[in-house]
Structure formats: C-alpha cells, structure tokens
Write an enzyme that holds these catalytic residues in place. Structure first.
Site, PDB file in Angstrom:
ATOM      1  N   HIS A 147      44.451  32.151  33.654  1.00 58.35           N
ATOM      2  CA  HIS A 147      43.664  33.519  34.160  1.00 58.35           C
ATOM      3  C   HIS A 147      44.120  34.832  33.308  1.00 58.35           C
ATOM      4  CE1 HIS A 147      41.970  31.282  37.447  1.00 58.35           C
ATOM      5  NE2 HIS A 147      43.280  30.722  37.480  1.00 58.35           N
ATOM      6  N   TYR A 191      40.359  43.259  32.964  1.00 61.15           N
ATOM      7  CA  TYR A 191      40.333  42.014  32.102  1.00 61.15           C
ATOM      8  C   TYR A 191      40.199  42.239  30.492  1.00 61.15           C
ATOM      9  CZ  TYR A 191      38.376  39.981  36.252  1.00 61.15           C
ATOM     10  OH  TYR A 191      38.075  39.178  37.466  1.00 61.15           O
TER      11      TYR A 191
END
Length: 152
Positions: free
Chosen positions: A102, A24
């Site tokens: 995302h 991430y």
C-alpha cells in the site's frame, strides 16, 4: 523454478500521479511499472504488471498466474483490501506467495482502512512507504525466488 513476478494493482491506481497527491504522491502507475520492469530485468526476473478497476478481472489474473509460470505476486488491492473475500480466496487457491503493498499508511487513515483481508495470508505487508514499497516487495520476491532456485 520460475522467475516471473506478477504485480497486480487494484482500483483507482490507474489515476496515480493525479489522484490525491498528498496521500499517494506524484509518481504515475506507468513510472512504477517501468521501474519494476527495469529492476526485475537487472535481477534476472520478468516482471508482468496489470491494473484493473474490476475485481473479477483481477481474480482472473490470479487464476491464470499458476499456468503462466508466475512464482511470486505483488499486489496492491487498493479499495478491495477492505472488502474482497473473493480476491482473498483466489490468492489462497492459487497458492503463489505474495506481498501486499500500500502506498499510504492505511493504519493512519480512516478506521475502515485498518482491516485487510490479505495481511494474514501474505508473506509480508508493506504500507506507507510510497512507491518504494513496490521496490522493496520486488527485492523480497527476487530473494525468495533465488532461494527456491537453490533448493530446487
């Protein structure tokens, strides 16, 4: 036409910056939100960001969005992407266009992450581009709101 963009962040995104940085990145949610607010202000759009780990709270935000004058939604449903029919139904009921974002490439991850309950009803889907995906989604929302202003 309204010039408010609601940015919704789903579960565990409050941990950005420390949660699985290899997947991430190192940017925090506060940094993402601050950048979006600044970029929105420069584009004449108010950006309102909200994060929750609770599905019902996100649904409440979507339900309230129409009355609040939201013209566009950017949503990262996170783990709810693969499980939440209720969140999908709320977006359909609200009738506000949205982009699904995302940070990671969900298609390059576990097979259960390949299915989204939102992609087929979204204006667009951005996956795997990290925090830049939010910027691209905001640019799209600003352009869509500007087109709506011209035709209104």
């Amino acid at each position: 036409m309204t010039r408010i963009v609601l940015v919704l962040h789903g579960p565990n995104l409050n941990l950005l910056g420390s949660r699985e940085p290899a997947t991430y990145g190192n940017i925090t949610l506060a940094q993402i939100n601050a950048e979006l607010a600044t970029r929105g202000e420069q584009s004449g759009v108010e950006v309102v960001s909200f994060q929750s780990n609770h599905e019902g709270v996100l649904i409440d935000q979507i339900h309230a969005a129409g009355a609040a004058g939201v013209g566009y939604i950017i949503i990262n449903p996170a783990g709810f992407t693969h499980t939440s029919v209720a969140l999908r139904d709320a977006l359909l009921a609200a009738g506000i266009p949205f982009v699904e974002v995302h940070l990671s490439n969900t298609h390059a991850r576990e097979p259960f992450r390949h299915r989204s309950y939102f992609s087929d009803i979204a204006s667009g889907v951005i996956v795997g581009l990290g925090a830049a995906g939010y910027r691209y989604a905001l640019d799209h929302a600003v352009a869509a709101l500007s087109r709506a202003d011209v035709t209104a």
